[in-house]
Motif scaffolding. Sequence first.
Motif: not given
Length: 242
Positions: A71-88
């Motif tokens: 929908x926008x670059x904010x969604x793209x960034x959230x998808x990438x960051x939240x989809x890669x970064x794990x606890x710790x």
Amino acid sequence: MSVYLDNAATSFPKPPAVLEAISEYVMHNGSNPGRGSYTQARQAAELVCETRNLLCELFGFNAADSLIFTANVTEALNLAIRGIVKPGDHVITSSLEHNAVWRCLKLLEQELNVSITAVPCSKEGFTDPRHVEAAIRPETSLVVFTHASNVLGTIQPVREIGGITRRHGILLLVDCAQTAGACPIHVARDNIDILAFTGHKGLLGPMGIGGLLISPGIEIKPLKVGGTGRDSLSAPSKGRVV
């Protein structure tokens, strides 16, 4: 006669060809791509495929099936960051990031105990790649950098930063909200693993359009599931267009 100077927020006015293309589609097609085999649906799917290929050509990317529309670059960034970064995990970013990156990281800091290093820039507004390398830890999973600040406009040395992340086996996510369509970007030559863009600024498109280019082999946990596809009982494929 008014003068418009807010192009860092959105480009204006849009070219007549953009308005004509939208009107043409809504009036004479209006169907969902990938949801049927009738003529209009096939034509819509062809338009999507053509757009993917053109964007790949623009960004020096050779995997059209790994380009995801958002929908926008904010969604793209959230998808990438939240989809890669794990606890710790540990994430390195710049001191120039937009809230689309910074707020996402700060929420992960609270939710997943993620640690963040914001590399400072010089008084001229540039980041020294050596500072990025010095910030790397064994638990660093992602480096996320803006290509250009929406406040300063300085172009960051992503190619050099990408060379560092490649040597250390760390993913580089680049936010090119301000530069897509305005500055040369080449995913392969610039050592970019994941590229997030928006359509309504330098690309001169309407609002509500963005995307993510994900280099083959990178797995990203989905932010949302659903949409098109025939096998509804199967799990979604990570990092792939469906």
